[in-house]
Each structure stands twice: as structure tokens, then as C-alpha cells.
Design a protein around this motif. Structure first.
Motif, PDB file in Angstrom:
ATOM      1  N   VAL A  26       0.669  -0.790  -0.099  1.00  0.00           N
ATOM      2  CA  VAL A  26      -0.104  -0.496   0.027  1.00  0.00           C
ATOM      3  C   VAL A  26       1.222   1.008   0.052  1.00  0.00           C
ATOM      4  O   VAL A  26       2.016   1.580   1.068  1.00  0.00           O
ATOM      5  CB  VAL A  26      -0.682   0.397   1.057  1.00  0.00           C
ATOM      6  CG1 VAL A  26      -1.283   1.372   1.142  1.00  0.00           C
ATOM      7  CG2 VAL A  26      -1.902  -1.118   1.514  1.00  0.00           C
ATOM      8  N   GLY A  27       1.338   2.263  -0.968  1.00  0.00           N
ATOM      9  CA  GLY A  27       2.007   2.710  -1.605  1.00  0.00           C
ATOM     10  C   GLY A  27       1.164   4.895  -1.261  1.00  0.00           C
ATOM     11  O   GLY A  27       0.531   5.242  -0.475  1.00  0.00           O
ATOM     12  N   ARG A  28       0.161   4.603  -2.834  1.00  0.00           N
ATOM     13  CA  ARG A  28      -0.116   5.693  -2.677  1.00  0.00           C
ATOM     14  C   ARG A  28      -1.953   5.415  -2.401  1.00  0.00           C
ATOM     15  O   ARG A  28      -2.366   4.183  -3.373  1.00  0.00           O
ATOM     16  CB  ARG A  28      -0.333   5.996  -4.330  1.00  0.00           C
ATOM     17  CG  ARG A  28       0.651   6.658  -4.941  1.00  0.00           C
ATOM     18  CD  ARG A  28       1.290   7.406  -6.171  1.00  0.00           C
ATOM     19  NE  ARG A  28       2.847   8.387  -6.865  1.00  0.00           N
ATOM     20  CZ  ARG A  28       3.603   7.825  -7.099  1.00  0.00           C
ATOM     21  NH1 ARG A  28       3.313   6.485  -8.246  1.00  0.00           N
ATOM     22  NH2 ARG A  28       4.510   8.278  -7.801  1.00  0.00           N
ATOM     23  N   ARG A  29      -2.525   6.356  -2.002  1.00  0.00           N
ATOM     24  CA  ARG A  29      -4.207   7.060  -2.265  1.00  0.00           C
ATOM     25  C   ARG A  29      -4.265   8.063  -3.074  1.00  0.00           C
ATOM     26  O   ARG A  29      -4.826   9.284  -2.377  1.00  0.00           O
ATOM     27  CB  ARG A  29      -4.246   7.028  -0.734  1.00  0.00           C
ATOM     28  CG  ARG A  29      -3.946   5.945   0.592  1.00  0.00           C
ATOM     29  CD  ARG A  29      -3.356   6.269   1.364  1.00  0.00           C
ATOM     30  NE  ARG A  29      -3.718   4.829   3.259  1.00  0.00           N
ATOM     31  CZ  ARG A  29      -4.148   3.519   2.782  1.00  0.00           C
ATOM     32  NH1 ARG A  29      -5.209   3.231   1.536  1.00  0.00           N
ATOM     33  NH2 ARG A  29      -3.471   2.467   3.798  1.00  0.00           N
ATOM     34  N   LYS A  35      -8.330   6.632  -8.519  1.00  0.00           N
ATOM     35  CA  LYS A  35      -7.648   6.099  -6.935  1.00  0.00           C
ATOM     36  C   LYS A  35      -7.895   4.276  -7.308  1.00  0.00           C
ATOM     37  O   LYS A  35      -8.120   3.945  -7.062  1.00  0.00           O
ATOM     38  CB  LYS A  35      -8.723   6.032  -5.621  1.00  0.00           C
ATOM     39  CG  LYS A  35     -10.145   6.557  -6.243  1.00  0.00           C
ATOM     40  CD  LYS A  35     -10.961   6.612  -4.934  1.00  0.00           C
ATOM     41  CE  LYS A  35     -12.270   6.441  -5.318  1.00  0.00           C
ATOM     42  NZ  LYS A  35     -13.226   7.305  -3.275  1.00  0.00           N
ATOM     43  N   ILE A  38      -5.083   1.696  -9.780  1.00  0.00           N
ATOM     44  CA  ILE A  38      -3.742   0.513  -8.503  1.00  0.00           C
ATOM     45  C   ILE A  38      -4.888  -0.853  -8.647  1.00  0.00           C
ATOM     46  O   ILE A  38      -4.481  -1.902  -9.128  1.00  0.00           O
ATOM     47  CB  ILE A  38      -3.174   0.777  -7.352  1.00  0.00           C
ATOM     48  CG1 ILE A  38      -2.416   2.094  -7.625  1.00  0.00           C
ATOM     49  CG2 ILE A  38      -2.553   0.234  -6.972  1.00  0.00           C
ATOM     50  CD1 ILE A  38      -1.745   3.012  -6.733  1.00  0.00           C
ATOM     51  N   ILE A  74       2.025  -2.429 -11.802  1.00  0.00           N
ATOM     52  CA  ILE A  74       1.836  -1.555 -10.418  1.00  0.00           C
ATOM     53  C   ILE A  74       2.827  -0.743  -9.555  1.00  0.00           C
ATOM     54  O   ILE A  74       2.553  -0.079  -8.346  1.00  0.00           O
ATOM     55  CB  ILE A  74       1.485  -2.730  -9.424  1.00  0.00           C
ATOM     56  CG1 ILE A  74      -0.083  -3.625  -9.783  1.00  0.00           C
ATOM     57  CG2 ILE A  74       0.622  -2.403  -7.622  1.00  0.00           C
ATOM     58  CD1 ILE A  74      -0.020  -5.186  -9.490  1.00  0.00           C
ATOM     59  N   ASN A  78       2.433   3.165  -8.247  1.00  0.00           N
ATOM     60  CA  ASN A  78       2.155   2.475  -6.715  1.00  0.00           C
ATOM     61  C   ASN A  78       2.911   3.083  -5.630  1.00  0.00           C
ATOM     62  O   ASN A  78       2.549   4.081  -4.570  1.00  0.00           O
ATOM     63  CB  ASN A  78       1.916   1.190  -6.028  1.00  0.00           C
ATOM     64  CG  ASN A  78       0.946   1.459  -4.342  1.00  0.00           C
ATOM     65  OD1 ASN A  78       0.406   1.698  -4.270  1.00  0.00           O
ATOM     66  ND2 ASN A  78       1.439  -0.344  -4.051  1.00  0.00           N
ATOM     67  N   TYR A  79       4.169   3.779  -6.014  1.00  0.00           N
ATOM     68  CA  TYR A  79       5.387   3.537  -5.435  1.00  0.00           C
ATOM     69  C   TYR A  79       5.915   5.325  -5.529  1.00  0.00           C
ATOM     70  O   TYR A  79       6.780   4.817  -6.778  1.00  0.00           O
ATOM     71  CB  TYR A  79       6.183   2.866  -4.992  1.00  0.00           C
ATOM     72  CG  TYR A  79       5.921   1.446  -4.377  1.00  0.00           C
ATOM     73  CD1 TYR A  79       6.234   1.370  -2.571  1.00  0.00           C
ATOM     74  CD2 TYR A  79       5.805   0.227  -4.617  1.00  0.00           C
ATOM     75  CE1 TYR A  79       5.557   0.765  -1.696  1.00  0.00           C
ATOM     76  CE2 TYR A  79       4.742  -0.537  -4.135  1.00  0.00           C
ATOM     77  CZ  TYR A  79       5.169  -0.734  -2.584  1.00  0.00           C
ATOM     78  OH  TYR A  79       4.536  -1.810  -2.187  1.00  0.00           O
ATOM     79  N   THR A  95       1.883  10.821  -2.723  1.00  0.00           N
ATOM     80  CA  THR A  95       1.032   9.702  -2.441  1.00  0.00           C
ATOM     81  C   THR A  95      -0.513   9.927  -2.607  1.00  0.00           C
ATOM     82  O   THR A  95      -1.134   9.478  -2.819  1.00  0.00           O
ATOM     83  CB  THR A  95       1.131   9.744  -1.335  1.00  0.00           C
ATOM     84  OG1 THR A  95       1.131  10.651   0.007  1.00  0.00           O
ATOM     85  CG2 THR A  95       3.052   9.367  -0.350  1.00  0.00           C
ATOM     86  N   ILE A  98      -1.146   9.820  -8.668  1.00  0.00           N
ATOM     87  CA  ILE A  98      -0.493   9.150  -9.594  1.00  0.00           C
ATOM     88  C   ILE A  98       0.500  10.484 -10.491  1.00  0.00           C
ATOM     89  O   ILE A  98      -0.652  10.524 -12.017  1.00  0.00           O
ATOM     90  CB  ILE A  98      -0.841   8.825 -10.324  1.00  0.00           C
ATOM     91  CG1 ILE A  98      -1.428   6.832  -9.763  1.00  0.00           C
ATOM     92  CG2 ILE A  98       0.469   6.588 -11.256  1.00  0.00           C
ATOM     93  CD1 ILE A  98      -2.412   6.455  -9.661  1.00  0.00           C
ATOM     94  N   ARG A 441      -1.664  -6.987  -4.605  1.00  0.00           N
ATOM     95  CA  ARG A 441      -0.415  -6.215  -4.016  1.00  0.00           C
ATOM     96  C   ARG A 441       0.835  -6.516  -3.061  1.00  0.00           C
ATOM     97  O   ARG A 441       1.375  -6.383  -2.948  1.00  0.00           O
ATOM     98  CB  ARG A 441      -1.045  -4.943  -2.794  1.00  0.00           C
ATOM     99  CG  ARG A 441      -2.030  -4.116  -3.711  1.00  0.00           C
ATOM    100  CD  ARG A 441      -2.678  -3.157  -2.582  1.00  0.00           C
ATOM    101  NE  ARG A 441      -3.567  -2.342  -3.290  1.00  0.00           N
ATOM    102  CZ  ARG A 441      -2.954  -0.995  -3.590  1.00  0.00           C
ATOM    103  NH1 ARG A 441      -2.104  -0.621  -2.845  1.00  0.00           N
ATOM    104  NH2 ARG A 441      -4.117   0.101  -4.110  1.00  0.00           N
TER     105      ARG A 441
END
Length: 691
Positions: A26-29, A35, A38, A74, A78-79, A95, A98, A441
């Protein structure tokens, strides 16, 4: 409990949860429509993996490339590039969104991973003589793979991989001892990106075909609520014994090992409940956290699901997975038995009792409340051990059973409570898709670890194997004991910065063949399984080795204890596990090598447990009373006699086939130590025993 204490505890839990989320992918939100990007990609990845396990038949190379393509996409979605803003710019550390740059890089990385599938026929005909496009795509894949690994795993694995790459090219210019003939760019790229000897090698294949399904199964169990059920069941069964919450933590963590292959996630799942309970009955915060660390770390040792590395062992040693389960059974369960014993020792030292029955959940009510969680687990065991289906088929069958349970458990509860069924069915569907996304994930770090470690394996396969054996032989002076110590220390050091799977792959590639070969130089036969399990064990033990062990930081955050002190205490508990690999290297009975009798296997297991108890008493300074200095070497002699009956029998001139009679010597000495210490037992222990 004061408001301040509650706030501090909540803060600790939040820190531990964030650490678990980072490890689980679980990286970005991001907000808005991004949203969903991912999770949708993650669900598509899970559906692809389920398809190849059931109806979709494609070439294994295509499976590996698609698997890696999903993982790379991903990661870049995500990161972020940096965890914190650099030079006042937060674009590369965002975060909450994207960035377009990461969208673009993610697509390029995925295409570079898919290139071997997109131009498969052409690459086969050009192997050994790549064109410029092949070299460019290969270079892009290597660079973006290492950068993705850095974002997810940290810098250690990419740095080690780059050092091996440099060694491949600059080997001719090295000192004579480590000089290597070197390779051309064409051969290097061909090995790494155009064949199944490098990035697309056996580790990535195992990740794509087997490990993903087991991780997905664990994620589904977790989303269904099995983790909480396991710890409640453990508390109801063991919480009333002396130091009961610590024993419940061990059992709960062992069962949760079926749910999660992550030490940190295991700690967050079980430690949230058990660490405060351990502190409540009198364990100091450091020891409460250390028990949870030791139990959660060793969760990866327990058959039948032992993490990604165990499946890779089966491929490297070329045996069915059930043989790995058989080999790992005695050391793993003896290690857990010794941890139960250590918690009993600690409770005896501190004069602790268990929790009252009124504080504990009712056992039978708790057992029945979650029986449905046991059905897919029992089915998985049946498929693996009894029917002996392949691991991927066993996991797939367990997954669809688990999906049915997830779909129906909420409607059944709603029906019993006279609530509407529609929202309950909707919640079941949401849980299933959430598990599909979470499973994918969780797999990102494993997929990248196996792919990046494949670079190291590929360089070794270019011709370094015999050279590495010669170097290790020189460093150890041909002494098998010194070589094992060097391997163990190296595994612990490398494992501080690498996940368990990557540590095992690196060390097994470098040292497992050398252990077998140097053992042969010493007229000592080391089974290949023993050598691989040796690397596997010390890769796992690195998880809680100070000063980096992240598992200790997560547990310390919950217990509000010093992280370094927690890590040191956890490592002291795990010394009981560290002794086992040294024993089964020299006594292959401990991995049940050529042992096919149940009676013989049970005898070996029971004696291994008592041997580990004696070692734990020696290292913890306590048996039934505090040890005197002169008793410690006697405990170590008991350990040796119960774990190395072959050695004792040879010293006494007893024939090898009658070596088990020497167990009686060790047990007799152990009993004598009990009689010597019994008069020194603390009064509260005696009172508790009478009560």
C-alpha cells in the motif's frame, strides 16, 4: 489506563499498521478516478493468475513475462520515486496522486517485461546475436526492474545485483583469486533478458505459477477474518496457563502464518491483541514484543505453507513440494516447541500466572464460530499431503472454496440475525474483490525480489559457480564448520536489507552447491536439501536481526518498547532456531532424510524438542531454577547428545544403526539436572505447581 497511555498505544498501533501496509504494497492513495487504477490492475493480475491455474494454457515464458509486467506496472503506479520531498519538490514523492511520469514509466516497464513474449519467435532465432532493439529493450528492463526493486524492497538488492553485473564485465581485471573471464554485452543481455536463465528464471516461474496463489489464498483468509479467529482460538485454549498470553501469541502467530507470509503483517494481526495482554499479566514490554517477533518470524518456517522460498527450494532441489514439507517438519515444530518452553521459562522467572477463565473467550464457542475458516485450510492440506496434487492445483481448489465461504458468510449471519440479505451479499462480493486486489499488492515485493535476484543467479550461471566454490573453500580453509559460520553470518547481514525470498535465492545460488561440495572434500555427505534449508533458515532469522530487523520495530511500536532492545531480545529467543540448521547439516535424520518410519520420525522429533529445550535453558539461564555457571555446559552436552546421536555413538563405539540408544544418555543427564535444580525452585513456582 490513562488517556495519555491509550493515545500512545493507538499511536504505536498506527505506526505498526503503516509498516505492515508498506510491506504489503500500500503506497499511494490517490483521490478521484485514479484511486481505482491500482486496484483494477491488481484485480486483473489476480484474475490472470487464476486463469492460468485453471483454463488458460500458455507458454511458461509468457506467464513469467506477463507476471513481471503486472508487478512492474503496479510498482510505478503505487510507489513514488522518493519517500520524502527532495529539494523542496514533492512531485516525485506524491502519495495523493499518480504523476503522469510514473504512468509513462510504468507502461514502458511493463512493455519491456512483455518484450520476450511479444517477439518470442524472433528472439529465439536471434539468441546469441541480438539486434540493437533487443539490447535497448533488455537494458530498459534491467534498469527499470532494479529501480522498481529499490522502490519496493530498498536499495540493498539492486546494489548487490549491480555489483554482480559489474563483476560480469570487469572480472578479467580483478585480483587473481576472484578473476573471471568476463562476458560481452550480447551474451549478458541474452542471458538476462532473452532466456530463462536470468530474470525469467526458476524463481520468477515459481512466483508466477505457485506463490501468487498461496499469497492470494492467505489474503482471502485475512479479509474473511481468519486472523482474528486464530488468535481468539489460541487465547481460549492457552490463555489460562502460566504466561498464557505469550503462549497464545505463539500459537496464534503459527496459525496466522497460514494467512500471511509477512512477519510484520503477522505481528500487526496477532500482536495487536497479544502484546497488551502479555504486558497485562506481567511481561515487560521488551519481552512481550520480543515473543511476538520470534513467533511471527518463525511463522514462515512452519509447514505446510512456508513462504515463497520453500517452493523455490522444491524447484532447485528437484523434488515434490511435499518432500520439502517433510524435511522442514521436525526442525520447524521443534523450534516452536522450544519457543513455548522459553515463554514458560520467562513466566517462571517473573513469577507470572495465566489469565482468569472469566477474561478468556469460551473454547468450544470460539472453535465453532470459525469452523468455516478451517474448511479451506483442511482442504489445502488434504490436497497437498494426501492426494498429492501439485501446489498450484491445491491452492486453486482451496481458493474457490474460500471464495464461496466469503460470499456466503455475511448472508448466513444476516439470516440468523433477521437482517436484509442484499447488503450482506454485496459485502461478500466486495470482500472477494478486495482480497483479489490485496493479494496482488502483496505479491509485488515477491515478484520483484525473484526477478531481481534472477540477475544474480544469471551472472553466477555465466560460469561463476566453480569460482565461487573455490573462493569459499579458500576463505574457510576447506573447513566445513567455518564455512557454515561464514554462510550463516553472511545470510544474516544480507538479510538485513533483503526480503527472505531474495536472501535465500542469493545465498543458495552462491553457497548451497559449495556446502555440498566442500562437505564432500571433508568426506562428509551433505544432502542438497540440508544445504538449501540452511540458507532458508538464516534468511528468515535475518528478519529480526538487530539493528535493522523491521519486525522488531513493528512489535516495539505496539509495545512502546525500545526497538533495538526488542530486536536483541527477539534474537536471543531465536538462537534456539539458529542451532537447528547446524545440527541438520551434520545429522540428516533431523530433516527425515531416508527416514520412512512414523515411529522413527516421532522419536527423532521428540528428542529434537528436548534437545532444543536444553539449549534454550542454557541460553536463557534457567531450567526450573536459575542455572549455575557449571550447569550451562552440561545443558549444551544434553543438546548435542539429543540432536547428534550419530556423533555420540561414534565416540562411544556404538554401531551407527544403534545410534538412537544414546538418546537415553542425554535424557538421563537432563533428568539429573532437574533433580539438581528442583530444591532451588522459587517458592511461587512450587505453589503454582501445587495449585
Amino acid at each position: 489506563m490513562t488517556d495519555k497511555t491509550l493515545t500512545e498505544q493507538d499511536d504505536g498501533l498506527e505506526i505498526a499498521r503503516r509498516m505492515a501496509e508498506e510491506e504489503e504494497g500500500v503506497g499511494r492513495r490517490p483521490a478521484g478516478w485514479p484511486k481505482w487504477v491500482i486496484p483494477v490492475v491488481a484485480v486483473c493480475w489476480s484474475l490472470f493468475q487464476l486463469s492460468i491455474a485453471s483454463w488458460l494454457i500458455i507458454d511458461s515464458t509468457f506467464i513469467r513475462s506477463i507476471h513481471l509486467g503486472f508487478a512492474l506496472l503496479i510498482v510505478y503506479l503505487n510507489y513514488p520515486l522518493f519517500k520524502k520531498p527532495k529539494f523542496g519538490i514533492d512531485y516525485f514523492s506524491a502519495t495523493d496522486r499518480i504523476p503522469l511520469l510514473d504512468f509513462a514509466i510504468g507502461i514502458i516497464a511493463a512493455v519491456s517485461a512483455l518484450y520476450i513474449a511479444l517477439d518470442y519467435d524472433g528472439l529465439i532465432t536471434r539468441y546469441g546475436a541480438p539486434i540493437l532493439r533487443d539490447l535497448i529493450m533488455g537494458a530498459v528492463l534491467v534498469i527499470l526492474l532494479l529501480e522498481a526493486a529499490r522502490r519496493v524492497i530498498g536499495p540493498a538488492l539492486p546494489i548487490i545485483a549491480m555489483l554482480f553485473c559489474c563483476y560480469a564485465f570487469f572480472g578479467p581485471y580483478m585480483p587473481d583469486l576472484i578473476a573471471f573471464k568476463g562476458v560481452s554485452l550480447n551474451r549478458f543481455m541474452g542471458q538476462m533478458t532473452m532466456s530463462t536463465e536470468g530474470i525469467y528464471g526458476i524463481p520468477l516461474d515459481v512466483s508466477a505459477t505457485i506463490v501468487f496463489l498461496f499469497v492470494l489464498f492467505g489474503s482471502m483468509l485475512d479479509k474473511a477474518g481468519a486472523g482474528r479467529y486464530f488468535i481468539q482460538l489460541a487465547l481460549s485454549l492457552l490463555g489460562g496457563f502460566k504466561g498464557g498470553p505469550a503462549k497464545a501469541a505463539i500459537m496464534g502467530s503459527g496459525l496466522t502464518g497460514l494467512v500471511s507470509g509477512s512477519s510484520i503483517a503477522n505481528i500487526v494481526t496477532t500482536g495487536t491483541f497479544t502484546i497488551p495482554l502479555m504486558k497485562k499479566v506481567g511481561y515487560p514490554g521488551t519481552k512481550a514484543a520480543a515473543v511476538e517477533v520470534a513467533a511471527s518470524t518463525d511463522g514462515q518456517l512452519a509447514p505446510p505453507i512456508m513462504g515463497a522460498a520453500a517452493f523455490i527450494i522444491a524447484e532447485y532441489v528437484n523434488v515434490p513440494y511435499v518432500e520439502v514439507i517433510k524435511a522442514a517438519a521436525v526442525p520447524a515444530f521443534a523450534s516452536y516447541a522450544a519457543l513455548f518452553y522459553i515463554t514458560h521459562i520467562e513466566a517462571s522467572k517473573l513469577g507470572l500466572r495465566g489469565m482468569s477463565r472469566a477474561e478468556l473467550p469460551a473454547f468450544f464457542k470460539t472453535l465453532i464460530s470459525g469452523t468455516h475458516y478451517l474448511v479451506p485450510i483442511l482442504m489445502l492440506l488434504y490436497e497437498l499431503i494426501v492426494v498429492r496434487h501439485s501446489p498450484e492445483l491445491a491452492a486453486f481448489n482451496a481458493i474457490w472454496v474460500m471464495a464461496i465461504i466469503m460470499l456466503l458468510q455475511h448472508p448466513v449471519k444476516a439470516h440468523l440475525a433477521n437482517e436484509p440479505l442484499g447488503p450482506a451479499f454485496k459485502q461478500g462480493i466486495v470482500d472477494i474483490f478486495s482480497a483479489l486486489a490485496s493479494g496482488a499488492r502483496n505479491m509485488v515485493s515477491v515478484a520483484l525480489a525473484t526477478a531481481a535476484a534472477g540477475i544474480i543467479v544469471g551472472v553466477v550461471a555465466l560460469g561463476l559457480g566453480q569460482l565461487i566454490t573455490a573462493i569459499i573453500d579458500t576463505l574457510s580453509g576447506g573447513n566445513i564448520f567455518l564455512m557454515l559460520v561464514i554462510t550463516a553470518i553472511t545470510s544474516l547481514i544480507i538479510g538485513m536489507g533483503l526480503p527472505t525470498t531474495a536472501t535465500y535465492i542469493v545465498m543458495a545460488s552462491l553457497t548451497a552447491p559449495a556446502i555440498v561440495e566442500i562437505g564432500g572434500f571433508n568426506d562428509f555427505i551433505v544432502p542438497l536439501m540440508s544445504a538449501h534449508l540452511f540458507c532458508f533458515y538464516f534468511g528468515i532469522l535475518a528478519d529480526d536481526t538487530p539493528p535493522v530487523g523491521l519486525a522488531a520495530y513493528a512489535a516495539a511500536a505496539i509495545a512502546k518498547s525500545p526497538p533495538i532492545a526488542t530486536g536483541i531480545q527477539g534474537f536471543m529467543y531465536d538462537i534456539r532456531t539458529a542451532i537447528l540448521p547446524f545440527m541438520f547439516i551434520f545429522n540428516s535424520d533431523l530433516i527425515l532424510h531416508n527416514v520412512n518410519s512414523w515411529a522413527q520420525g516421532i522419536l527423532i522429533f521428540v528428542m529434537a524438542c528436548f534437545g532444543n529445550f536444553a539449549f534454550a535453558s542454557a541460553t536463557q539461564g534457567w531450567f526450573v531454577a536459575r542455572n549455575k555457571v557449571w550447569e550451562i555446559p552440561i545443558f549444551l552436552c544434553v543438546t548435542l547428545s539429543l540432536m547428534r546421536p550419530d556423533l555420540i555413538s561414534s565416540l562411544l563405539g556404538i554401531p551407527h544403526d544403534q545410534r538412537y540408544w544414546t538418546y537415553a544418555i542425554g535424557m538421563a543427564i537432563f533428568g539429573l539436572l532437574y533433580l539438581l535444580q528442583r530444591p532451588r525452585m522459587p517458592r511461587q513456582n512450587t505453589a503454582a505447581a501445587v495449585a
